[in-house]
Design an enzyme around this catalytic site. Sequence first.
Site, PDB file in Angstrom:
ATOM      1  N   THR A  72      36.608  37.813  37.977  1.00  0.00           N
ATOM      2  CA  THR A  72      38.342  38.549  38.127  1.00  0.00           C
ATOM      3  C   THR A  72      38.455  38.059  37.418  1.00  0.00           C
ATOM      4  OG1 THR A  72      37.767  36.607  36.850  1.00  0.00           O
ATOM      5  CG2 THR A  72      38.503  35.414  39.714  1.00  0.00           C
ATOM      6  N   LYS A  73      37.954  39.402  36.271  1.00  0.00           N
ATOM      7  CA  LYS A  73      38.505  39.660  35.050  1.00  0.00           C
ATOM      8  C   LYS A  73      38.046  41.316  34.708  1.00  0.00           C
ATOM      9  CE  LYS A  73      40.381  35.737  32.832  1.00  0.00           C
ATOM     10  NZ  LYS A  73      39.789  34.546  33.243  1.00  0.00           N
ATOM     11  N   HIS A 111      47.302  38.783  48.563  1.00  0.00           N
ATOM     12  CA  HIS A 111      48.469  38.471  48.537  1.00  0.00           C
ATOM     13  C   HIS A 111      49.082  37.925  47.762  1.00  0.00           C
ATOM     14  CE1 HIS A 111      48.504  39.283  52.930  1.00  0.00           C
ATOM     15  NE2 HIS A 111      47.415  38.696  52.633  1.00  0.00           N
TER      16      HIS A 111
END
Length: 200
Positions: free
Chosen positions: A164-165, A117
């Site tokens: 996350t990366k 989201h």
Amino acid sequence: MTVFKDRMGRPLGAKEASKKIMNRFYNYWLDFELMLLRCVGHIPFHTLRKLFYRLAGIKLGRRATIHMWASFFQPRNIEIGEGTRVGDHAFLDGRAKLTIGKEVDIASYVMIYNSEHNLKSDDFSAIEEPVEIGDYSFIGPRVIILPGVRIGTGAVVAAGAVVTKDVEDYAIVGGVPAVKIGERTSKNLHYKLGRARLFQ
Ligand SMILES: CC(C)(COP(=O)(O)OP(=O)(O)OC[C@H]1O[C@@H](n2cnc3c(N)ncnc32)[C@H](O)[C@@H]1OP(=O)(O)O)[C@@H](O)C(=O)NCCC(=O)NCCS
């Protein structure tokens, strides 16, 4: 007079409304299909599960397999390369493209997300982003991979990491959020993974 409104109460034109209605019916069908795929995940035979997964639109390379109890959101966007092993209880999203390379070793309880989201928007809208996992990489147990991430060729993600990366080729990463903790010494990987466990 406005006949159609969306769930937020905003008025919709006839064209927009008919698109939404079609989309709603497609999603009802998809929900039903995903329920069937959950049942398929309980079948203790690789060949049978693979047949149903392919019928559902997952592109599975030769010798690639998904162990039992996997679940999905959109099978048609999932592509898995030759010889890759996906461990039990995997969650493979697929709402955007999910590409997993060849001879990738994915351990148990791995979750790979393609959608999240938008926390900056005022309507909590969804953002969908592709995920790519390079050839010969290893994803440890209980790893979570977030939308938009690319895991490089030969990379290793340590058990329990949240990625996350992007992860560089041959890097070893671990932790929450995942950071580099090492590097694979061989840059000339050319193995085939062992056979999948029977009845699992
Ligand atoms: C990724 C992995 C292979 C790393 O092994 P390694 O290269 O030998 O790494 P080391 O054990 O030397 O650890 C290097 C550093 O990373 C840290 N580290 C190791 N695993 C970690 C993890 N899962 N999460 C966070 N940090 C980790 C170590 O604490 C160490 O930190 P330090 O240098 O500050 O002491 C290993 O941690 C792992 O996750 N193995 C998974 C086992 C597994 O999945 N088995 C089932 C397969 S089906």
